[in-house]
Design a protein around this motif. Structure first.
Motif, PDB file in Angstrom:
ATOM      1  N   GLN A  14      52.174   7.852  55.992  1.00 55.21           N
ATOM      2  CA  GLN A  14      52.383   7.821  54.561  1.00 55.21           C
ATOM      3  C   GLN A  14      54.202   7.698  55.141  1.00 55.21           C
ATOM      4  OE1 GLN A  14      50.823  10.717  51.898  1.00 55.21           O
ATOM      5  NE2 GLN A  14      49.742   9.873  52.018  1.00 55.21           N
ATOM      6  N   PHE A  15      54.964   8.407  55.106  1.00 57.91           N
ATOM      7  CA  PHE A  15      56.247   8.205  55.866  1.00 57.91           C
ATOM      8  C   PHE A  15      56.903   6.731  56.214  1.00 57.91           C
ATOM      9  CE2 PHE A  15      59.691   8.927  57.753  1.00 57.91           C
ATOM     10  CZ  PHE A  15      60.427   9.347  57.322  1.00 57.91           C
ATOM     11  N   LEU A  16      55.812   6.932  57.311  1.00 57.50           N
ATOM     12  CA  LEU A  16      56.561   5.724  58.313  1.00 57.50           C
ATOM     13  C   LEU A  16      55.968   4.671  57.689  1.00 57.50           C
ATOM     14  CD1 LEU A  16      54.470   6.719  61.696  1.00 57.50           C
ATOM     15  CD2 LEU A  16      56.189   6.622  61.773  1.00 57.50           C
ATOM     16  N   GLN A  17      54.899   4.661  56.445  1.00 59.43           N
ATOM     17  CA  GLN A  17      54.193   3.242  56.387  1.00 59.43           C
ATOM     18  C   GLN A  17      55.352   2.504  54.945  1.00 59.43           C
ATOM     19  OE1 GLN A  17      51.798   1.412  56.564  1.00 59.43           O
ATOM     20  NE2 GLN A  17      52.858  -0.469  54.806  1.00 59.43           N
ATOM     21  N   GLY A  18      55.739   4.153  54.466  1.00 57.55           N
ATOM     22  CA  GLY A  18      57.349   3.610  53.752  1.00 57.55           C
ATOM     23  C   GLY A  18      58.228   2.829  54.225  1.00 57.55           C
ATOM     24  N   ALA A  19      58.621   3.691  55.445  1.00 56.81           N
ATOM     25  CA  ALA A  19      59.555   3.415  56.847  1.00 56.81           C
ATOM     26  C   ALA A  19      59.172   1.739  56.738  1.00 56.81           C
ATOM     27  CB  ALA A  19      59.632   3.901  57.952  1.00 56.81           C
ATOM     28  N   LYS A  20      58.548   1.252  57.241  1.00 59.07           N
ATOM     29  CA  LYS A  20      57.770   0.022  57.237  1.00 59.07           C
ATOM     30  C   LYS A  20      58.355  -0.825  56.728  1.00 59.07           C
ATOM     31  CE  LYS A  20      53.443  -2.651  59.848  1.00 59.07           C
ATOM     32  NZ  LYS A  20      52.702  -2.731  58.992  1.00 59.07           N
ATOM     33  N   ASP A  21      57.770  -0.815  55.231  1.00 52.62           N
ATOM     34  CA  ASP A  21      58.000  -1.744  53.899  1.00 52.62           C
ATOM     35  C   ASP A  21      59.735  -1.071  53.842  1.00 52.62           C
ATOM     36  OD1 ASP A  21      55.399  -1.571  54.651  1.00 52.62           O
ATOM     37  OD2 ASP A  21      54.809  -0.089  52.212  1.00 52.62           O
ATOM     38  N   LEU A 100      55.124   5.889  35.434  1.00 51.64           N
ATOM     39  CA  LEU A 100      53.609   5.233  35.870  1.00 51.64           C
ATOM     40  C   LEU A 100      53.216   6.506  38.011  1.00 51.64           C
ATOM     41  CD1 LEU A 100      55.297   1.929  36.444  1.00 51.64           C
ATOM     42  CD2 LEU A 100      53.735   2.345  35.166  1.00 51.64           C
ATOM     43  N   ILE A 101      54.424   7.207  37.998  1.00 50.51           N
ATOM     44  CA  ILE A 101      53.467   8.561  38.826  1.00 50.51           C
ATOM     45  C   ILE A 101      52.022   9.654  38.158  1.00 50.51           C
ATOM     46  CG2 ILE A 101      54.390  10.478  40.136  1.00 50.51           C
ATOM     47  CD1 ILE A 101      57.405   8.846  40.522  1.00 50.51           C
ATOM     48  N   ARG A 132      50.376  -1.255  43.775  1.00 47.91           N
ATOM     49  CA  ARG A 132      49.315  -1.024  44.390  1.00 47.91           C
ATOM     50  C   ARG A 132      49.085   0.832  44.526  1.00 47.91           C
ATOM     51  NH1 ARG A 132      51.876  -5.000  47.007  1.00 47.91           N
ATOM     52  NH2 ARG A 132      53.911  -3.669  47.353  1.00 47.91           N
ATOM     53  N   ARG A 133      48.496   1.238  42.849  1.00 47.16           N
ATOM     54  CA  ARG A 133      49.440   2.689  42.613  1.00 47.16           C
ATOM     55  C   ARG A 133      48.312   3.302  43.285  1.00 47.16           C
ATOM     56  NH1 ARG A 133      50.529   4.642  37.561  1.00 47.16           N
ATOM     57  NH2 ARG A 133      50.148   2.232  36.339  1.00 47.16           N
ATOM     58  N   GLN A 134      47.107   3.125  44.496  1.00 53.21           N
ATOM     59  CA  GLN A 134      46.792   4.272  44.691  1.00 53.21           C
ATOM     60  C   GLN A 134      47.702   4.643  46.491  1.00 53.21           C
ATOM     61  OE1 GLN A 134      44.367   6.766  43.484  1.00 53.21           O
ATOM     62  NE2 GLN A 134      44.266   5.136  41.305  1.00 53.21           N
ATOM     63  N   GLN A 135      48.256   3.689  46.553  1.00 57.18           N
ATOM     64  CA  GLN A 135      48.859   3.775  47.502  1.00 57.18           C
ATOM     65  C   GLN A 135      50.225   4.632  47.704  1.00 57.18           C
ATOM     66  OE1 GLN A 135      49.287  -0.289  49.978  1.00 57.18           O
ATOM     67  NE2 GLN A 135      47.255  -0.648  49.298  1.00 57.18           N
ATOM     68  N   TRP A 136      51.144   4.628  46.466  1.00 55.37           N
ATOM     69  CA  TRP A 136      52.439   5.010  46.427  1.00 55.37           C
ATOM     70  C   TRP A 136      52.242   6.654  46.693  1.00 55.37           C
ATOM     71  CZ3 TRP A 136      54.436   8.988  43.685  1.00 55.37           C
ATOM     72  CH2 TRP A 136      55.924   9.113  43.879  1.00 55.37           C
ATOM     73  N   THR A 137      53.154   7.512  47.691  1.00 59.37           N
ATOM     74  CA  THR A 137      53.115   8.724  47.410  1.00 59.37           C
ATOM     75  C   THR A 137      54.534   9.204  47.778  1.00 59.37           C
ATOM     76  OG1 THR A 137      53.378   8.109  50.361  1.00 59.37           O
ATOM     77  CG2 THR A 137      51.191   8.931  48.758  1.00 59.37           C
TER      78      THR A 137
END
Length: 249
Positions: A14-21, A100-101, A132-137
């Motif tokens: 998930q951290f890497l996905q955040g970096a990608k985004d 929203l969290i 995309r609430r389910q993808q937020w971490t």
């Protein structure tokens, strides 16, 4: 142990996905922070002082104002108060996201990613939570904010180191650097816009435009924020309340 390793693997993914985004923010932050490094050097600051400001202050466009104030002889307290006044909107970002969290927050992670809560990072988080609430971490948010911050700091250092070369760029490229940051935030605003936000956006825009025309830009920022808040409260507590009462009746 396997569950713990699995959780760590998921968190890192998930951290890497955040970096990608964060790439869309990075590609805009680099030239803008580069322009800041150039501006700081032109006002007499060293490249490393520009880097220090970006690492510790991280106030985006307000950093341009700070170096100008300090270079003109203003006290550090005046510069600090000016930045606080311009960036007071950041106080609202945490509560807006928190509403929203749904997941329980980790205090250590929250402290880290909230440090990097710029306009663009906040907008990205809001879009993720609303669409995309389910993808937020928190791990995703940490990757997003950390790499955005690193790109801003790196760009500031590079701008300071290569400030003498900026004059060799075409004039239209030099002018474009000043518009990249507001253009990025505007794109996020449009992406997050929904029809139910129309009243707040219209009231904010009209108030800010009138204040900018009749008073000055600083007043436009303050009045735009205040009018937007007032419009949101009016819509939520008055218009929605009337709508609910009609449905009950």
């Amino acid at each position: 142990m396997s569950q713990h390793n699995s959780a760590l693997s998921a968190s890192f993914s998930q951290f890497l996905q955040g970096a990608k985004d964060s790439q869309v923010i990075i590609f805009t932050y680099l030239p803008v922070s580069f322009a800041f490094g150039v501006s700081a050097t032109q006002f007499g600051f060293s490249p490393w002082e520009a880097l220090f400001l970006s690492c510790t202050m991280y106030a985006g466009a307000s950093q341009f104002l700070v170096v100008a104030l300090l270079a003109s002889g203003s006290s550090i307290w005046m510069a600090a108060l000016t930045v606080i006044a311009l960036d007071i909107r950041h106080v609202l970002y945490g509560p807006a996201l928190y509403n929203l969290i749904q997941d329980r927050l980790n205090l250590k992670k929250t402290a880290l990613w909230s440090w990097g809560m710029t306009d663009e990072v906040f907008a990205s988080g809001m879009i993720q939570l609303s669409q995309r609430r389910q993808q937020w971490t928190e791990s995703w948010m940490l990757g997003l904010s950390l790499f955005s911050w690193l790109s801003w700091s790196l760009g500031s250092l590079l701008g300071g180191l290569f400030a003498n070369q900026i004059t060799h760029l075409p004039l239209f490229m030099q002018a474009a650097l000043d518009f990249l940051l507001p253009a990025l935030f505007l794109s996020f605003l449009l992406a997050a816009f929904e029809k139910k936000h129309t009243l707040v956006v219209v009231v904010t825009f009209i108030s800010a435009a009138l204040a900018c025309y009749w008073i000055n830009l600083s007043a436009a920022i303050f009045l735009g924020i205040l009018s937007g808040i007032a419009a949101g409260l009016f819509e939520y507590y008055v218009l929605k309340a009337k709508h609910k009462n009609r449905e009950v009746a």
